[in-house]
Design an enzyme around this catalytic site. Structure first.
Site, PDB file in Angstrom:
ATOM      1  N   GLU A 184      -4.647   0.316  -8.043  1.00  0.00           N
ATOM      2  CA  GLU A 184      -3.571   1.207  -8.496  1.00  0.00           C
ATOM      3  C   GLU A 184      -2.505   0.294  -9.111  1.00  0.00           C
ATOM      4  O   GLU A 184      -1.969  -0.583  -8.426  1.00  0.00           O
ATOM      5  CB  GLU A 184      -2.988   1.999  -7.330  1.00  0.00           C
ATOM      6  CG  GLU A 184      -3.806   3.198  -6.899  1.00  0.00           C
ATOM      7  CD  GLU A 184      -3.137   3.959  -5.752  1.00  0.00           C
ATOM      8  OE1 GLU A 184      -3.163   5.204  -5.764  1.00  0.00           O
ATOM      9  OE2 GLU A 184      -2.574   3.296  -4.846  1.00  0.00           O
TER      10      GLU A 184
ATOM     11  N   ASN B 172      -2.961   6.789  -1.133  1.00  0.00           N
ATOM     12  CA  ASN B 172      -2.514   6.805   0.262  1.00  0.00           C
ATOM     13  C   ASN B 172      -1.573   7.960   0.562  1.00  0.00           C
ATOM     14  O   ASN B 172      -1.521   8.456   1.685  1.00  0.00           O
ATOM     15  CB  ASN B 172      -1.868   5.466   0.622  1.00  0.00           C
ATOM     16  CG  ASN B 172      -2.930   4.409   0.875  1.00  0.00           C
ATOM     17  OD1 ASN B 172      -4.109   4.737   1.034  1.00  0.00           O
ATOM     18  ND2 ASN B 172      -2.530   3.158   0.880  1.00  0.00           N
TER      19      ASN B 172
ATOM     20  N   SER C 187       0.823  -1.223   0.000  1.00  0.00           N
ATOM     21  CA  SER C 187       0.000   0.000   0.000  1.00  0.00           C
ATOM     22  C   SER C 187       0.846   1.256   0.000  1.00  0.00           C
ATOM     23  O   SER C 187       0.343   2.337  -0.279  1.00  0.00           O
ATOM     24  CB  SER C 187      -0.857   0.031   1.262  1.00  0.00           C
ATOM     25  OG  SER C 187      -1.583  -1.152   1.382  1.00  0.00           O
TER      26      SER C 187
ATOM     27  N   HIS D 251      -2.047  -2.578  -6.412  1.00  0.00           N
ATOM     28  CA  HIS D 251      -2.526  -2.160  -5.090  1.00  0.00           C
ATOM     29  C   HIS D 251      -4.044  -2.236  -5.054  1.00  0.00           C
ATOM     30  O   HIS D 251      -4.738  -1.384  -5.613  1.00  0.00           O
ATOM     31  CB  HIS D 251      -2.045  -0.725  -4.786  1.00  0.00           C
ATOM     32  CG  HIS D 251      -2.535  -0.215  -3.457  1.00  0.00           C
ATOM     33  ND1 HIS D 251      -2.796   1.120  -3.239  1.00  0.00           N
ATOM     34  CD2 HIS D 251      -2.860  -0.872  -2.312  1.00  0.00           C
ATOM     35  CE1 HIS D 251      -3.246   1.264  -2.001  1.00  0.00           C
ATOM     36  NE2 HIS D 251      -3.299   0.069  -1.429  1.00  0.00           N
TER      37      HIS D 251
END
Ligand code: T1G
Length: 697
Positions: free
Chosen positions: A442, A480, A409, A430
């Site tokens: 992702e 993130n 992540s 991801h």
């Protein structure tokens, strides 16, 4: 002005039947060219004495899939679709519509105006306009109830769902299902009309019985579930007017349609529609994906078992690997549980579930079992050393040409790739939790990742019915990284005077499905805690740090999974604010000498969104995201960003760069380290440009 090479509508007359073929690839949208040519064709056929029946059908893969949504927001050009449909309905000769592919929105409204509707097997029909922030604006709210009644019409219009041919026939939306090519079926059905075997009628002349109870029910449901949204409520208003004269109902429908077109929600929802498609346009699009039939998933935790489930549901053979039998049993049980949930939700039948588990899921503790896998995804503990060690082992096991993917992540995909002799075959995939539900992936492209490996990631996402967004390598990639930044803004708000139970409703009021504190409790506070600890060494001295969440974790409260976090989760009860958190907040404010001040909900939203937009601008500047629309897609499909607002950067354009810069400069008076104007935003304010301008080309 795009000059068409071929006519948008083809006209031919065969044995008395006028064949009108809509030919406007890719989806035969009813653009201005199509509307103009369709109206001309109907008039030509009506005037041609040799013609005694007219058939409208789609060339290529579908009937008309709706109005051309690229024309929305521009001044409408005559003939508008309602006028074309009224001409079709008023036509003195029978007009039949032959439907195949997806007859949606304005396309289905053309069909409703026709005097009979024939569908080929596999056709889907529907009036999904509310998903784009509008309502059926070419007769759908008036003609659909005349065919199927007010209650059913309200259901299909306010839900915007697609309806299969069988169900449409049962409902009375279509008259017959017929096999064959559209043109052939058109000729056949025209003959049926001539022979009196296929009845025709003007939908607009049918009577519809009032149903105030249905209107009240739907209004209640919308108030409860979609209070934020504009167009579904307007659609109910339009349908409610269908019991009067058709012309009046159509006039009111048009007025309400115009209101929806003017609403910012329309722009947001259409931006979201195009975001879903634009993200597939990547530099590697021309590369050929590697075939993937068998996949390996390493790690049977929440993420690993979710990824395995998504792959199994998409038809892949999956080998799940765990470090020991106990963990393996847990992983396998999670996959079985996910599939059982899918059966419960009607997404899968029990027989298929059993077949998947028996034939396509293998579970083992032997990493060597992945020697023949086409693609391997690891979802092990989020630690760089653990992951690089694993990739070094995989390098020795995996077959040549296998794609090696990491579900990290945050961590550096280039360093993970460098642990192998084949960094060109390594990519970040991801997924978002729960991985068999969340739409976003992702695809993190490392310095050495080969184009065909990126293309393989995107092809896999499409196969899993997910939306892939290309991201570069940095801590946290697109989503993130931005989250880590704007998440701090609510910690600062909490320290300075707002409370979690004020901040969360302020943001759900803005349209988020959940507030940041409720989301953290759901995801698990220990994850953020680990991230903060990982970042501690790199944290700049001048960065303001709020220890409240740490203190909650030190109590062993990690959110829902421990029954306590920012909220308390009583068994079977509604979450309540955790009174201990209020005590901790007071203590930390006192320690820092902070006198709490009042924040209005608007200011909470403004600071949260401004922080999100600022870091998003930096992600663009750093080239981690290709375009602003990619960032919008990440937040729409991975972070519960309200779809009707189109995404953080589409929303930013509704504020303008000048306003955003002014806000940041104002907030910077309190904290110049956290609130910094990104150079991109400063330039946009100077030049008067928008993020939307960067999505073009
Ligand atoms: N207008 C313009 N472009 C459209 C379009 C439309 N209606 N639908 C699709 N496209 C483009 C899309 O952007 C993509 O472009 C390409 O076509 C292929 O689409 C008056 C007001 C039809 C089921 O809501 O649901 O009618 O990316 O990749 O997966 O009452 O597209 O290649 O450049 O999605 O096979 C109502 C919207 C409009 C249907 C095909 N209609 N479209 O799915 O291909 S409002 C809809 C879809 C209306 C009237 C009102 C899907 C599809 P590009 P795609 P697909």
């Amino acid at each position: 002005m795009n000059i068409r090479s071929a006519p948008a509508v083809r006209y031919e007359m065969v044995d008395g039947t006028a064949l009108i073929a809509i030919d406007n690839p890719p989806v035969n949208a009813s653009s201005h060219d199509v509307r103009t040519a369709l109206l001309e064709a109907v008039r030509q056929a009506e005037a041609d004495e040799a013609v005694d029946a007219i058939a409208i059908f789609g060339a290529g893969r579908t009937f008309i899939a709706g109005a051309d949504i690229r024309e929305f927001g521009k001044p409408p050009k005559d003939p508008i679709l309602p006028d074309v449909n009224n001409a079709i309905e008023a036509c003195a000769k029978p007009v039949i519509a032959i439907l195949h592919g997806t007859a949606l929105g304005g396309g289905f409204e053309v069909a409703l105006a026709a005097h009979a509707r024939i569908a080929l097997p596999g056709t889907q029909v529907g009036l999904p306009e509310v998903t784009l922030g509008v309502l059926p604006g070419a007769g759908g709210t008036q003609r659909a109830p005349r065919l199927i009644g007010i209650a059913k019409a309200l259901e299909i219009i306010t839900e915007g769902r697609r309806i299969g041919a069988e169900e449409a026939l049962e409902m009375g939306l279509i008259d017959r299902i017929a096999e064959g090519e559209p043109r052939d079926v058109a000729l056949e059905m025209a003959e049926e009309v001539r022979q009196g075997n296929l009845g025709t009628r003007r939908t607009g002349e049918l009577q519809v019985s009032p149903d105030d109870a249905a209107i009240a029910d739907v209004s209640e449901r919308l108030k409860a579930k979609q209070a934020h949204l504009f167009s579904p409520h307007k659609a109910v208003e339009a349908v409610a007017g269908c019991t009067g004269p058709l012309a009046e109902g159509l006039a009111q429908e048009r007025a309400l349609f115009r209101q929806c077109i003017e609403s910012p929600q329309r722009a947001g929802l259409i931006h979201a529609f195009f975001a879903e498609r634009a993200v597939a346009k990547i530099p590697e699009a021309g590369a050929t994906p590697r075939p993937v039939a068998g996949a390996g998933v390493i790690g049977g935790g929440t993420m690993g078992s979710g990824i395995a489930t998504a792959m199994l549901l998409a038809g892949l053979n999956v080998t799940l690997v765990e470090r020991d039998e106990e963990a393996l049993a847990r992983g396998r049980a999670s996959v079985e549980g996910n599939l059982a949930q899918a059966v419960k939700r009607g997404k899968l039948d029990e027989a298929k579930r059993a077949a998947i588990l028996a034939e396509r899921l293998k579970a083992t503790t032997d990493l060597g079992a992945l020697a023949e896998a086409d693609l391997i995804v690891e979802a092990v503990f989020e630690d760089l050393e653990v992951k690089t060690e694993l990739f070094a082992r995989l390098d020795a096991i995996a077959r040549e040409g296998a794609v090696l993917a990491t579900n990290t992540s945050y961590l550096d995909v280039d360093r993970i790739a460098a642990a192998t002799s084949r960094p060109q075959d390594v990519v970040g995939l991801h997924f978002f939790s729960p991985a068999h539900v969340m739409k976003l992936i992702e695809v993190v492209v490392g310095d050495k990742t080969a184009a065909e490996v990126v293309a393989t990631g995107f092809a896999l996402a499409k196969r899993l019915r997910k939306i892939a967004v290309r991201a570069g390598v940095c801590d946290g990639f697109i989503g993130n990284r931005i989250l880590a930044h704007y998440r701090k803004s609510v910690d600062y708000l909490m320290m300075d005077g707002a409370t979690p139970q004020q901040i969360d409703p302020a943001l759900t009021g803005f349209g988020f499905a959940m507030g940041p504190f409720a989301v953290s409790d759901l995801a698990g506070l220990d994850i953020g805690w680990a991230t903060r600890k990982r970042h501690a060494a790199m944290r700049p001295a001048e960065e303001r740090y709020i220890p409240i969440a740490d203190r909650i974790c030190e109590e062993g409260w990690f959110g829902r999974k421990t029954g306590k976090g920012f909220y308390v989760y009583p068994q079977g009860g509604k979450p309540e604010p955790n009174p201990e958190v209020a005590r901790i907040i007071d203590e930390e404010r006192a320690k820092a000498g902070i006198l709490p001040r009042n924040f209005e909900d608007d200011e909470i939203v403004d600071r949260y969104m401004t922080a999100m937009i600022a870091e998003a601008a930096r992600v663009l500047e750093d080239g981690i995201a290709q375009r602003p629309i990619d960032i919008d897609a990440v937040f729409l499909f991975g972070y519960g960003f309200p779809r009707f607002r189109g995404g953080p950067l589409h929303y930013a354009d509704t504020l303008g760069a000048k306003e955003l810069v002014a806000r940041i400069e104002r907030y910077a008076e309190e904290d110049a380290h956290y609130w910094q104007v990104p150079p991109l935003l400063a330039r946009m304010a100077r030049e008067g440009t928008r993020f939307a301008d960067m999505n073009e080309g």
